[in-house]
Design a protein around this motif. Structure first.
Motif, PDB file in Angstrom:
ATOM      1  N   ILE A  68       0.869  -1.226   0.078  1.00  0.00           N
ATOM      2  CA  ILE A  68      -0.030   0.085   0.036  1.00  0.00           C
ATOM      3  C   ILE A  68       0.951   1.169   0.037  1.00  0.00           C
ATOM      4  O   ILE A  68       0.413   2.189  -0.679  1.00  0.00           O
ATOM      5  CB  ILE A  68      -0.948  -0.071   1.151  1.00  0.00           C
ATOM      6  CG1 ILE A  68      -2.028  -1.141   1.037  1.00  0.00           C
ATOM      7  CG2 ILE A  68      -1.590   1.603   1.238  1.00  0.00           C
ATOM      8  CD1 ILE A  68      -2.842  -1.319   2.528  1.00  0.00           C
ATOM      9  N   GLU A  75      -0.006   8.255   3.088  1.00  0.00           N
ATOM     10  CA  GLU A  75      -1.289   8.469   3.954  1.00  0.00           C
ATOM     11  C   GLU A  75      -2.501   7.514   4.390  1.00  0.00           C
ATOM     12  O   GLU A  75      -2.881   7.609   5.293  1.00  0.00           O
ATOM     13  CB  GLU A  75      -2.030   9.675   3.159  1.00  0.00           C
ATOM     14  CG  GLU A  75      -1.203  11.029   2.978  1.00  0.00           C
ATOM     15  CD  GLU A  75      -0.777  11.799   4.356  1.00  0.00           C
ATOM     16  OE1 GLU A  75      -1.544  11.518   5.155  1.00  0.00           O
ATOM     17  OE2 GLU A  75       0.358  11.795   4.561  1.00  0.00           O
ATOM     18  N   PRO A  76      -2.680   6.737   3.456  1.00  0.00           N
ATOM     19  CA  PRO A  76      -3.829   5.660   3.833  1.00  0.00           C
ATOM     20  C   PRO A  76      -3.205   4.876   5.085  1.00  0.00           C
ATOM     21  O   PRO A  76      -4.237   4.653   5.761  1.00  0.00           O
ATOM     22  CB  PRO A  76      -3.818   4.800   2.566  1.00  0.00           C
ATOM     23  CG  PRO A  76      -3.524   5.456   1.355  1.00  0.00           C
ATOM     24  CD  PRO A  76      -2.374   6.417   2.116  1.00  0.00           C
ATOM     25  N   THR A  77      -1.998   4.325   4.928  1.00  0.00           N
ATOM     26  CA  THR A  77      -1.589   3.634   6.257  1.00  0.00           C
ATOM     27  C   THR A  77      -1.626   4.640   7.617  1.00  0.00           C
ATOM     28  O   THR A  77      -2.100   3.932   8.386  1.00  0.00           O
ATOM     29  CB  THR A  77      -0.285   3.190   6.078  1.00  0.00           C
ATOM     30  OG1 THR A  77      -0.310   2.209   4.783  1.00  0.00           O
ATOM     31  CG2 THR A  77       0.419   2.554   7.228  1.00  0.00           C
ATOM     32  N   SER A  79      -3.725   6.988   8.381  1.00  0.00           N
ATOM     33  CA  SER A  79      -4.912   7.309   8.606  1.00  0.00           C
ATOM     34  C   SER A  79      -5.589   5.895   9.213  1.00  0.00           C
ATOM     35  O   SER A  79      -6.315   5.882  10.537  1.00  0.00           O
ATOM     36  CB  SER A  79      -5.981   7.651   7.483  1.00  0.00           C
ATOM     37  OG  SER A  79      -5.429   8.700   7.113  1.00  0.00           O
ATOM     38  N   ILE A  80      -5.495   4.863   8.680  1.00  0.00           N
ATOM     39  CA  ILE A  80      -6.005   3.434   8.920  1.00  0.00           C
ATOM     40  C   ILE A  80      -5.316   3.056  10.377  1.00  0.00           C
ATOM     41  O   ILE A  80      -5.975   2.592  11.530  1.00  0.00           O
ATOM     42  CB  ILE A  80      -5.983   2.392   7.979  1.00  0.00           C
ATOM     43  CG1 ILE A  80      -6.812   2.778   6.853  1.00  0.00           C
ATOM     44  CG2 ILE A  80      -6.428   1.054   8.540  1.00  0.00           C
ATOM     45  CD1 ILE A  80      -6.481   2.106   5.676  1.00  0.00           C
ATOM     46  N   ASN A  95     -12.410   4.376   5.994  1.00  0.00           N
ATOM     47  CA  ASN A  95     -10.960   4.486   5.307  1.00  0.00           C
ATOM     48  C   ASN A  95     -10.553   3.246   4.534  1.00  0.00           C
ATOM     49  O   ASN A  95     -10.066   3.253   3.300  1.00  0.00           O
ATOM     50  CB  ASN A  95     -10.052   4.878   6.228  1.00  0.00           C
ATOM     51  CG  ASN A  95      -9.865   6.424   6.708  1.00  0.00           C
ATOM     52  OD1 ASN A  95     -10.586   7.245   5.981  1.00  0.00           O
ATOM     53  ND2 ASN A  95      -9.637   6.595   7.819  1.00  0.00           N
ATOM     54  N   GLN A  98     -12.606   2.994   1.383  1.00  0.00           N
ATOM     55  CA  GLN A  98     -12.094   3.940   0.287  1.00  0.00           C
ATOM     56  C   GLN A  98     -10.640   3.506  -0.281  1.00  0.00           C
ATOM     57  O   GLN A  98     -10.353   3.710  -1.445  1.00  0.00           O
ATOM     58  CB  GLN A  98     -11.674   5.269   1.098  1.00  0.00           C
ATOM     59  CG  GLN A  98     -13.095   6.104   1.343  1.00  0.00           C
ATOM     60  CD  GLN A  98     -12.821   7.666   1.520  1.00  0.00           C
ATOM     61  OE1 GLN A  98     -11.950   7.803   1.994  1.00  0.00           O
ATOM     62  NE2 GLN A  98     -13.887   8.556   1.409  1.00  0.00           N
ATOM     63  N   LEU A  99      -9.791   2.655   0.505  1.00  0.00           N
ATOM     64  CA  LEU A  99      -8.602   2.185   0.364  1.00  0.00           C
ATOM     65  C   LEU A  99      -8.766   1.190  -0.793  1.00  0.00           C
ATOM     66  O   LEU A  99      -8.022   1.095  -2.036  1.00  0.00           O
ATOM     67  CB  LEU A  99      -7.694   1.574   1.336  1.00  0.00           C
ATOM     68  CG  LEU A  99      -6.351   1.034   1.005  1.00  0.00           C
ATOM     69  CD1 LEU A  99      -5.720   1.845   0.302  1.00  0.00           C
ATOM     70  CD2 LEU A  99      -5.941   0.368   2.291  1.00  0.00           C
TER      71      LEU A  99
END
Length: 251
Positions: A68, A75-77, A79-80, A95, A98-99
């Motif tokens: 990822i 950013e995704p990591t 946030s999650i 989230n 959305q990912l």
């Protein structure tokens, strides 16, 4: 002589159906599992427990974290993992949803860069569809018609890839315009359903690398070992013909 011929024909039948050839494999097939989709499903199980098991959920996320971060940025990591640390189940699932949408977009954007390469494009689309399959139950529960439309667009996208066939048999021309239309519709529907401003997050790689455990893909025409069944069948046929000719010459 008849017994020998029957044995050869039986062997040809067994070999033909034991080793599928490309002309028969024009389906989503059994592609390598999409690791992110599998991790997502396992995380949902842990988060849906009462109480939620955030430690195990994070453990499953970490199995795909590197990929990822590589393809979508940090950013995704960030946030999650923050959601899991805060024990915010709803935001974590939001989230994650959305990912998965972004992962579908990544796979399909890469088809644009590899559209002329049938095997690569088909594998990427299969991975995109495998990702959607993880979201499908949720979408179907909220909007069955939307889920049906999404699956229809994936089918159209698959058909648009065409088919190289085998020795010209079953050949079908690819249609890039049809693929673009389905891709745009899939993106539009997902963007609205999951409230994403856009689907361009992180960087999108030009070349896809298959990092999961190797599996046999009998639709890969470029792989010489996949020609082995055909070669064996041809050798058997030639052997039977030669034997028959020699038998007649001696008589």
């Amino acid at each position: 002589m008849k017994k020998l011929l029957m044995c050869c024909l039986l062997l040809m039948f067994v070999l033909t159906y034991s080793f599928p050839l490309p002309a028969k494999a024009y389906t989503y097939g059994d592609p390598n599992e999409e690791a992110l989709a599998e991790a997502y499903k396992k995380m949902l199980i842990e988060l849906d427990k009462n109480p939620s098991d955030y430690v195990k959920a994070e453990k499953y996320y970490n199995t795909v974290k590197e990929e990822i971060d590589m393809h979508m940025g940090p950013e995704p990591t960030k946030s999650i993992l923050q959601d899991l640390e805060n024990k915010d189940k709803e935001q974590a699932i939001h989230n994650l949803d959305q990912l998965l949408v972004l992962n579908i977009a990544r796979r399909m954007e890469n088809i644009d860069k590899n559209f002329s390469e049938y095997e690569t494009s088909k594998r990427l689309l299969a991975k995109g569809f495998a990702t959607y399959a993880a979201l499908s139950p949720k979408i179907e529960a909220r909007n069955p018609e939307l889920d049906k439309e999404m699956k229809s667009e994936f089918d159209k996208a698959l058909n648009s890839l065409g088919n190289p066939g085998l020795f010209g048999v079953g050949q079908k021309e690819a249609d890039k315009n049809a693929f673009d239309a389905s891709k745009d519709q899939i993106f539009s529907l997902l963007q609205k359903e999951f409230h994403l401003k856009n689907l361009k997050v992180g960087h999108f790689t030009v070349v896809e690398k298959n990092t999961s455990s190797p599996k046999k893909d009998w639709t890969d025409i470029s792989n010489l070992r996949n020609w082995l069944p055909l070669v064996v069948i041809v050798v058997i046929i030639v052997g039977v013909v030669m034997f028959t000719i020699r038998k007649k010459n001696k008589s």
